[in-house]
Design a protein around this motif. Structure first.
Motif, PDB file in Angstrom:
ATOM      1  N   TRP A 162      -4.073  19.506 -10.017  1.00 57.71           N
ATOM      2  CA  TRP A 162      -4.730  19.124  -8.772  1.00 57.71           C
ATOM      3  C   TRP A 162      -3.880  19.532  -7.574  1.00 57.71           C
ATOM      4  N   ALA A 163      -4.566  19.760  -6.453  1.00 57.65           N
ATOM      5  CA  ALA A 163      -3.861  19.979  -5.195  1.00 57.65           C
ATOM      6  C   ALA A 163      -3.279  18.663  -4.708  1.00 57.65           C
ATOM      7  N   ARG A 164      -2.405  18.732  -3.691  1.00 56.93           N
ATOM      8  CA  ARG A 164      -1.702  17.539  -3.227  1.00 56.93           C
ATOM      9  C   ARG A 164      -2.662  16.440  -2.777  1.00 56.93           C
ATOM     10  N   ASP A 165      -3.665  16.798  -1.960  1.00 55.80           N
ATOM     11  CA  ASP A 165      -4.593  15.780  -1.468  1.00 55.80           C
ATOM     12  C   ASP A 165      -5.434  15.201  -2.601  1.00 55.80           C
ATOM     13  N   GLU A 166      -5.790  16.025  -3.584  1.00 54.03           N
ATOM     14  CA  GLU A 166      -6.539  15.524  -4.733  1.00 54.03           C
ATOM     15  C   GLU A 166      -5.702  14.540  -5.537  1.00 54.03           C
ATOM     16  N   LEU A 167      -4.427  14.848  -5.694  1.00 49.14           N
ATOM     17  CA  LEU A 167      -3.526  13.960  -6.422  1.00 49.14           C
ATOM     18  C   LEU A 167      -3.388  12.622  -5.710  1.00 49.14           C
ATOM     19  N   ARG A 168      -3.120  12.668  -4.415  1.00 46.48           N
ATOM     20  CA  ARG A 168      -2.942  11.431  -3.649  1.00 46.48           C
ATOM     21  C   ARG A 168      -4.232  10.618  -3.610  1.00 46.48           C
ATOM     22  N   ALA A 169      -5.366  11.301  -3.417  1.00 45.67           N
ATOM     23  CA  ALA A 169      -6.641  10.595  -3.315  1.00 45.67           C
ATOM     24  C   ALA A 169      -7.017   9.929  -4.632  1.00 45.67           C
ATOM     25  N   THR A 170      -6.821  10.620  -5.749  1.00 43.22           N
ATOM     26  CA  THR A 170      -7.200  10.079  -7.044  1.00 43.22           C
ATOM     27  C   THR A 170      -6.310   8.911  -7.427  1.00 43.22           C
ATOM     28  N   VAL A 218      -7.168   1.349   2.996  1.00 49.65           N
ATOM     29  CA  VAL A 218      -7.020   2.273   4.132  1.00 49.65           C
ATOM     30  C   VAL A 218      -6.870   3.707   3.647  1.00 49.65           C
ATOM     31  N   MET A 219      -5.998   3.922   2.657  1.00 50.39           N
ATOM     32  CA  MET A 219      -5.729   5.271   2.178  1.00 50.39           C
ATOM     33  C   MET A 219      -6.948   5.899   1.500  1.00 50.39           C
ATOM     34  N   ALA A 220      -7.667   5.109   0.697  1.00 50.60           N
ATOM     35  CA  ALA A 220      -8.844   5.635  -0.002  1.00 50.60           C
ATOM     36  C   ALA A 220      -9.937   6.040   0.981  1.00 50.60           C
ATOM     37  N   THR A 221     -10.059   5.300   2.064  1.00 49.84           N
ATOM     38  CA  THR A 221     -11.052   5.649   3.090  1.00 49.84           C
ATOM     39  C   THR A 221     -10.727   7.001   3.715  1.00 49.84           C
ATOM     40  N   LYS A 222      -9.444   7.257   3.959  1.00 48.42           N
ATOM     41  CA  LYS A 222      -9.036   8.520   4.577  1.00 48.42           C
ATOM     42  C   LYS A 222      -9.183   9.702   3.622  1.00 48.42           C
ATOM     43  N   THR A 258      -4.764   6.961  -5.300  1.00 44.70           N
ATOM     44  CA  THR A 258      -5.114   5.868  -4.389  1.00 44.70           C
ATOM     45  C   THR A 258      -6.379   5.155  -4.848  1.00 44.70           C
ATOM     46  N   PHE A 259      -7.384   5.920  -5.267  1.00 45.55           N
ATOM     47  CA  PHE A 259      -8.624   5.318  -5.732  1.00 45.55           C
ATOM     48  C   PHE A 259      -8.394   4.475  -6.991  1.00 45.55           C
ATOM     49  N   TYR A 260      -7.579   5.001  -7.916  1.00 43.93           N
ATOM     50  CA  TYR A 260      -7.275   4.234  -9.125  1.00 43.93           C
ATOM     51  C   TYR A 260      -6.561   2.934  -8.765  1.00 43.93           C
ATOM     52  N   PHE A 261      -5.558   3.022  -7.902  1.00 44.80           N
ATOM     53  CA  PHE A 261      -4.819   1.822  -7.515  1.00 44.80           C
ATOM     54  C   PHE A 261      -5.700   0.837  -6.755  1.00 44.80           C
ATOM     55  N   LEU A 262      -6.663   1.339  -6.008  1.00 53.50           N
ATOM     56  CA  LEU A 262      -7.580   0.464  -5.287  1.00 53.50           C
ATOM     57  C   LEU A 262      -8.433  -0.351  -6.259  1.00 53.50           C
ATOM     58  N   VAL A 263      -9.047   0.311  -7.223  1.00 53.13           N
ATOM     59  CA  VAL A 263      -9.937  -0.382  -8.154  1.00 53.13           C
ATOM     60  C   VAL A 263      -9.154  -1.328  -9.064  1.00 53.13           C
ATOM     61  N   THR A 264      -8.073  -0.835  -9.662  1.00 53.05           N
ATOM     62  CA  THR A 264      -7.294  -1.701 -10.544  1.00 53.05           C
ATOM     63  C   THR A 264      -6.590  -2.803  -9.758  1.00 53.05           C
ATOM     64  N   GLY A 265      -6.194  -2.494  -8.521  1.00 51.20           N
ATOM     65  CA  GLY A 265      -5.570  -3.512  -7.679  1.00 51.20           C
ATOM     66  C   GLY A 265      -6.524  -4.648  -7.380  1.00 51.20           C
ATOM     67  N   ALA A 266      -7.796  -4.323  -7.139  1.00 51.94           N
ATOM     68  CA  ALA A 266      -8.793  -5.373  -6.907  1.00 51.94           C
ATOM     69  C   ALA A 266      -8.958  -6.250  -8.149  1.00 51.94           C
ATOM     70  N   GLY A 279       2.451   5.446   3.181  1.00 49.18           N
ATOM     71  CA  GLY A 279       1.880   6.352   4.168  1.00 49.18           C
ATOM     72  C   GLY A 279       2.512   7.726   4.120  1.00 49.18           C
ATOM     73  N   PHE A 280       3.795   7.791   3.793  1.00 51.17           N
ATOM     74  CA  PHE A 280       4.488   9.075   3.757  1.00 51.17           C
ATOM     75  C   PHE A 280       4.241   9.829   2.466  1.00 51.17           C
ATOM     76  N   SER A 281       4.451   9.155   1.323  1.00 55.98           N
ATOM     77  CA  SER A 281       4.436   9.862   0.041  1.00 55.98           C
ATOM     78  C   SER A 281       3.170   9.655  -0.767  1.00 55.98           C
ATOM     79  N   GLY A 282       2.375   8.628  -0.434  1.00 52.06           N
ATOM     80  CA  GLY A 282       1.148   8.371  -1.188  1.00 52.06           C
ATOM     81  C   GLY A 282       1.328   7.445  -2.368  1.00 52.06           C
ATOM     82  N   PHE A 283       2.537   7.011  -2.647  1.00 53.33           N
ATOM     83  CA  PHE A 283       2.780   6.057  -3.728  1.00 53.33           C
ATOM     84  C   PHE A 283       4.123   5.377  -3.490  1.00 53.33           C
ATOM     85  N   GLY A 284       4.420   4.355  -4.300  1.00 46.46           N
ATOM     86  CA  GLY A 284       5.736   3.726  -4.268  1.00 46.46           C
ATOM     87  C   GLY A 284       5.833   2.440  -3.485  1.00 46.46           C
ATOM     88  N   SER A 285       4.741   1.963  -2.876  1.00 43.96           N
ATOM     89  CA  SER A 285       4.838   0.775  -2.031  1.00 43.96           C
ATOM     90  C   SER A 285       5.300  -0.452  -2.811  1.00 43.96           C
TER      91      SER A 285
END
Length: 248
Positions: free
Chosen positions: A157-165, A57-61, A167-175, A20-26
């Motif tokens: 990329w800007a910060r939000d673009e980096l975090r969003a992209t 959750v993160m990808a939705t936001k 997150t989306f990659y981790f969401l799809v590959t995580g599934a 939630g804080f950094s966008g990665f590392g969980s």
């Protein structure tokens, strides 16, 4: 009560807060905690389920900032990497997998500390390599972040673009990773029970991390996280080396 539950709850809160804080590392932070109380083949599917929930959750936001075009090659090259990772997980000793995870963590720390060059989009070869390594490491350890984070950090990329992209990659590959783990029988009843118990704790950590991200100096926090990750990576590598020497 399952004797491993307190440590699993702590890992879930920590995973949610860091993400939630950094966008990665969980996964990189939570998995070593889980390995202290669970077998590797229980800890990996549990942390994979937690990471998948976080990324939903993160990808939705952040959905409006995702750079979809850059994801195609990354996804395509992740699939053969997952196949190799599945083969490694099925027959490799725990020491090898711990060494692989420790090396991946140390690589991420090293890259983060030395990455001060101007960002520029990377070529096809680097994208394919990042996707393959991510798929392999992700299915083997549940932590598919280091190669892709290193790749994404070089994109303009800007910060939000980096975090969003990311997150989306981790969401799809995580599934995909969770699906493979389910088919291979790693998602046991105990894993699912622990996941259900840890989900509220993870969500609480995710909320707390998001709330703190705007109040705490991010530069200082990231340095603390990198220091923690470096200690974790060194510890895992040492465990792998010690186990290898003991097995001789």
């Amino acid at each position: 009560m399952d004797s491993a539950l307190p440590a699993c709850l702590a890992a879930a809160v920590l995973a949610g807060f860091i993400q939630g804080f950094s966008g990665f590392g969980s996964v990189l932070v939570a998995l070593p905690v889980l390995l202290a109380v669970l077998d590797l083949r229980e800890a990996v599917p549990l942390v994979s389920l937690l990471a998948l929930s976080i990324n939903v959750v993160m990808a939705t936001k952040l959905r409006g900032h995702i750079q979809f075009r850059s994801m195609r090659l990354l996804f395509a090259s992740s699939l053969p990497g997952m196949a190799v990772g599945g083969w490694i997980l099925e027959g490799a000793p725990d020491s090898l997998i711990k060494g692989l995870l420790g090396g991946a963590i140390l690589f991420l720390v090293f890259h983060s500390l030395t990455s001060n060059r101007p960002r520029a989009a990377l070529g096809t070869g680097w994208t394919l390599a990042a996707g393959f390594l991510s798929g392999c490491i992700g299915l083997t350890t549940g932590a598919n972040g280091p190669p892709v984070i290193a790749w994404a950090a070089r994109q303009p990329w800007a910060r939000d673009e980096l975090r969003a992209t990311l997150t989306f990659y981790f969401l799809v590959t995580g599934a995909a990773i969770v699906g493979v783990q389910a088919v291979t029988g790693l998602a046991t009843q105990r894993v699912l029970t622990l996941f259900g118990a840890c989900l509220p704790a993870m969500l609480a950590g995710l909320w707390a991390g998001g709330a703190c991200s705007g109040r705490v100096g991010e530069a200082g926090f990231r340095k603390a996280v990198l220091a923690l990750l470096a200690l974790i990576g060194l510890n895992l590598c040492w465990q792998a080396i010690a186990a290898g020497l003991a097995g001789r």
